[in-house]
Design a protein around this motif. Structure first.
Motif, PDB file in Angstrom:
ATOM      1  N   ASP A   1      14.588  44.986  68.356  1.00 35.38           N
ATOM      2  CA  ASP A   1      15.301  45.891  69.259  1.00 35.38           C
ATOM      3  C   ASP A   1      15.252  47.349  68.810  1.00 35.38           C
ATOM      4  OD1 ASP A   1      16.926  45.587  67.061  1.00 35.38           O
ATOM      5  OD2 ASP A   1      18.797  45.523  68.205  1.00 35.38           O
ATOM      6  N   LYS A   2      14.653  47.607  67.642  1.00 36.69           N
ATOM      7  CA  LYS A   2      14.450  48.989  67.182  1.00 36.69           C
ATOM      8  C   LYS A   2      13.142  49.035  66.406  1.00 36.69           C
ATOM      9  CE  LYS A   2      17.054  50.591  63.827  1.00 36.69           C
ATOM     10  NZ  LYS A   2      18.232  50.958  63.001  1.00 36.69           N
ATOM     11  N   ASN A   3      12.735  50.204  65.980  1.00 35.52           N
ATOM     12  CA  ASN A   3      11.491  50.336  65.230  1.00 35.52           C
ATOM     13  C   ASN A   3      11.492  49.400  64.026  1.00 35.52           C
ATOM     14  OD1 ASN A   3      12.037  53.213  66.504  1.00 35.52           O
ATOM     15  ND2 ASN A   3       9.832  52.992  66.225  1.00 35.52           N
ATOM     16  N   PHE A   4      10.375  48.695  63.840  1.00 36.32           N
ATOM     17  CA  PHE A   4      10.296  47.778  62.708  1.00 36.32           C
ATOM     18  C   PHE A   4       8.925  47.812  62.047  1.00 36.32           C
ATOM     19  CE2 PHE A   4       8.770  45.122  66.214  1.00 36.32           C
ATOM     20  CZ  PHE A   4       7.745  44.369  65.644  1.00 36.32           C
ATOM     21  N   GLY A   5       8.912  47.475  60.766  1.00 37.58           N
ATOM     22  CA  GLY A   5       7.676  47.351  60.024  1.00 37.58           C
ATOM     23  C   GLY A   5       7.214  45.908  59.997  1.00 37.58           C
ATOM     24  N   LEU A   6       5.894  45.704  60.038  1.00 36.04           N
ATOM     25  CA  LEU A   6       5.290  44.377  59.990  1.00 36.04           C
ATOM     26  C   LEU A   6       4.606  44.213  58.631  1.00 36.04           C
ATOM     27  CD1 LEU A   6       4.365  41.707  61.188  1.00 36.04           C
ATOM     28  CD2 LEU A   6       2.581  42.947  62.452  1.00 36.04           C
ATOM     29  N   GLU A   7       5.170  43.361  57.793  1.00 37.92           N
ATOM     30  CA  GLU A   7       4.696  43.164  56.425  1.00 37.92           C
ATOM     31  C   GLU A   7       4.017  41.798  56.290  1.00 37.92           C
ATOM     32  OE1 GLU A   7       5.020  45.080  53.594  1.00 37.92           O
ATOM     33  OE2 GLU A   7       6.097  46.788  54.488  1.00 37.92           O
TER      34      GLU A   7
ATOM     35  N   VAL B   1       6.895  48.059  67.110  1.00 40.12           N
ATOM     36  CA  VAL B   1       6.250  47.916  65.801  1.00 40.12           C
ATOM     37  C   VAL B   1       5.760  49.290  65.332  1.00 40.12           C
ATOM     38  CG1 VAL B   1       3.931  47.331  66.668  1.00 40.12           C
ATOM     39  CG2 VAL B   1       4.673  46.533  64.411  1.00 40.12           C
ATOM     40  N   SER B   2       6.113  49.653  64.115  1.00 35.55           N
ATOM     41  CA  SER B   2       5.843  51.019  63.640  1.00 35.55           C
ATOM     42  C   SER B   2       4.736  51.111  62.600  1.00 35.55           C
ATOM     43  CB  SER B   2       7.123  51.629  63.052  1.00 35.55           C
ATOM     44  OG  SER B   2       8.097  51.786  64.058  1.00 35.55           O
ATOM     45  N   TYR B   3       4.447  50.008  61.927  1.00 37.36           N
ATOM     46  CA  TYR B   3       3.335  49.995  60.975  1.00 37.36           C
ATOM     47  C   TYR B   3       2.951  48.555  60.657  1.00 37.36           C
ATOM     48  CZ  TYR B   3       6.525  48.803  57.080  1.00 37.36           C
ATOM     49  OH  TYR B   3       7.431  48.175  56.258  1.00 37.36           O
ATOM     50  N   LEU B   4       1.756  48.399  60.100  1.00 39.83           N
ATOM     51  CA  LEU B   4       1.294  47.121  59.569  1.00 39.83           C
ATOM     52  C   LEU B   4       0.939  47.322  58.107  1.00 39.83           C
ATOM     53  CD1 LEU B   4       0.159  44.175  59.749  1.00 39.83           C
ATOM     54  CD2 LEU B   4      -2.022  45.207  60.456  1.00 39.83           C
ATOM     55  N   HIS B   5       1.428  46.430  57.249  1.00 40.09           N
ATOM     56  CA  HIS B   5       1.110  46.473  55.821  1.00 40.09           C
ATOM     57  C   HIS B   5       0.595  45.106  55.392  1.00 40.09           C
ATOM     58  CE1 HIS B   5       2.670  46.748  51.400  1.00 40.09           C
ATOM     59  NE2 HIS B   5       1.411  47.144  51.481  1.00 40.09           N
ATOM     60  N   ILE B   6      -0.629  45.053  54.844  1.00 38.40           N
ATOM     61  CA  ILE B   6      -1.215  43.814  54.331  1.00 38.40           C
ATOM     62  C   ILE B   6      -1.412  43.991  52.834  1.00 38.40           C
ATOM     63  CG2 ILE B   6      -3.134  42.187  54.512  1.00 38.40           C
ATOM     64  CD1 ILE B   6      -3.693  43.444  57.320  1.00 38.40           C
TER      65      ILE B   6
ATOM     66  N   ILE C   1      -6.376  43.163  60.737  1.00 39.61           N
ATOM     67  CA  ILE C   1      -6.343  44.534  61.250  1.00 39.61           C
ATOM     68  C   ILE C   1      -6.753  44.563  62.724  1.00 39.61           C
ATOM     69  CG2 ILE C   1      -7.442  46.812  61.122  1.00 39.61           C
ATOM     70  CD1 ILE C   1      -7.711  46.338  58.066  1.00 39.61           C
ATOM     71  N   THR C   2      -7.862  43.929  63.038  1.00 37.47           N
ATOM     72  CA  THR C   2      -8.351  43.965  64.422  1.00 37.47           C
ATOM     73  C   THR C   2      -7.449  43.152  65.356  1.00 37.47           C
ATOM     74  OG1 THR C   2      -9.948  42.229  63.830  1.00 37.47           O
ATOM     75  CG2 THR C   2     -10.748  44.500  63.863  1.00 37.47           C
ATOM     76  N   ASP C   3      -6.841  42.077  64.832  1.00 36.70           N
ATOM     77  CA  ASP C   3      -5.868  41.329  65.641  1.00 36.70           C
ATOM     78  C   ASP C   3      -4.688  42.214  66.017  1.00 36.70           C
ATOM     79  OD1 ASP C   3      -7.251  38.908  65.602  1.00 36.70           O
ATOM     80  OD2 ASP C   3      -6.249  38.215  63.785  1.00 36.70           O
ATOM     81  N   PHE C   4      -4.227  42.991  65.057  1.00 30.66           N
ATOM     82  CA  PHE C   4      -3.086  43.874  65.290  1.00 30.66           C
ATOM     83  C   PHE C   4      -3.426  44.944  66.334  1.00 30.66           C
ATOM     84  CE2 PHE C   4      -0.760  47.818  64.310  1.00 30.66           C
ATOM     85  CZ  PHE C   4       0.552  47.370  64.387  1.00 30.66           C
ATOM     86  N   ILE C   5      -4.566  45.567  66.182  1.00 29.41           N
ATOM     87  CA  ILE C   5      -4.985  46.618  67.113  1.00 29.41           C
ATOM     88  C   ILE C   5      -5.168  46.040  68.516  1.00 29.41           C
ATOM     89  CG2 ILE C   5      -6.873  48.202  67.707  1.00 29.41           C
ATOM     90  CD1 ILE C   5      -7.261  48.595  64.636  1.00 29.41           C
TER      91      ILE C   5
END
Length: 340
Positions: A261-267, A304-309, A330-334
């Motif tokens: 419900d708000k900006n979140f990071g995807l780790e 979603v505000s970022y992706l970190h792998i 990466i490509t799945d996320f994009i």
């Protein structure tokens, strides 16, 4: 910026493997002209995603873990740039920024002994310096209206990702963590096991969901702590994949309800994926396809505000395997985010 090594056109040329009648991802991505005033340059460039690496495993060492996460960026960039460019991969939406490098820290690390408390403390002090670089770079990218995709290093860098995003947005953010471990350890000096607890204590992290905790590697004390904190929720790997008390898809929806419900990071911690070389490689974990489905599900969310792998630790023998895995994610996320 001191520790940033921009990705250059000469590096791109050396990595690209062109083939007749094919166009590679790396032929269409953008680069920054220089590393001066990244924010101002990004404002003028029509891309959505800014990819950069973090070449360090000091945070893993400081948590008494197995090092090797330093190598994940190099393994990834070789594969990603030679992925096909087509209507499904969207390379024109991508800027490759480069990587954060801490060679002086890494050299000092070679002289430290994990069995000596004073050496662990020295490593933890270095992690706080890495935090500063990560949070600053992430804040510049987010402030410019782009989505950072951060590759490599230990999970200590979750702190910098969360802090940098929160500072750019001028508010706390949420996070969902695909991980076998909670990384909510005591604030005992920075390392890869307490990025989320520090971000939470300092007010940068609000709601936190841990997806896939391993029951064998989570202490009773931590379970009790997590249950006391209403803004933190979790599920376990065993509940979904062994006992099947609930389903993977149902739990993704539960996690999304907690953070979306708000900006979140995807780790994404590669420790959670079965048989992937990492700082805590597991013989029992989520499949690669489950990890990809997870990234797709959360990548489709507007907030979603970022992706970190992180935490992948390739060896020369497994470099291609790790590079392919991270490139898929990466490509799945994009692809998912472009479908919004």
């Amino acid at each position: 910026m001191e520790h940033l090594k921009p990705f250059t056109s000469s590096e791109l040329k050396s990595i690209l493997k062109k083939r007749p009648k094919e166009t590679k991802f790396g032929e269409h991505i953008l680069l920054l002209p220089n590393s001066n005033d990244i924010y101002e340059q990004l404002l003028k460039i029509d891309v959505t995603y800014v990819i950069f690496g973090i070449k360090e495993d000091i945070g893993v060492f400081a948590n008494n873990g197995k090092t090797g996460a330093y190598s994940a960026w190099d393994a990834t960039i070789k594969i990603l740039l030679n992925t096909q460019s087509n209507a499904h991969t969207h390379p024109k939406k991508v800027l490759i920024l480069g990587h954060l490098e801490f060679d002086d820290f890494q050299e000092k690390l070679k002289k430290l002994d994990q069995n000596k408390k004073k050496d662990i403390l020295k490593a933890r002090k270095k992690v706080t310096q890495i935090d500063e670089s990560v949070s600053y770079l992430v804040s510049q990218i987010v402030r410019a209206g782009k989505i950072p995709i951060i590759i490599g290093g230990g999970h200590n860098n979750a702190y910098g990702n969360i802090k940098g995003t929160a500072l750019a947005l001028k508010k706390s953010i949420n996070a969902v963590n695909f991980d076998a471990h909670h990384d909510f350890r005591a604030e005992e000096g920075r390392h890869s096991g307490n990025g989320f607890s520090y971000a939470f204590a300092e007010g940068f992290l609000k709601n936190y969901f841990i997806f896939g905790l391993h029951e064998n590697y989570t202490s009773d004390t931590i379970f009790k702590t997590l249950k006391k904190l209403k803004t933190i929720q979790y599920n376990t790997f065993e509940s979904m994949m062994v006992r099947q008390d609930t389903s993977f898809n149902t739990e993704m929806e539960t996690a999304l309800a907690h953070v979306g419900d708000k900006n979140f990071g995807l780790e994404i911690d590669c420790d959670a994926i079965q048989d992937i070389p990492s700082s805590a490689m597991t013989p029992s974990g989520f499949s690669v396809n489950k990890a990809r489905a997870f990234v797709n599900h959360f990548g489709k969310q507007y907030n979603v505000s970022y992706l970190h792998i992180c935490e992948a630790a390739p060896t020369p023998e497994t470099e291609t395997q790790v590079g392919k895995l991270i490139s898929y994610l990466i490509t799945d996320f994009i692809r998912a985010h472009e479908s919004i």
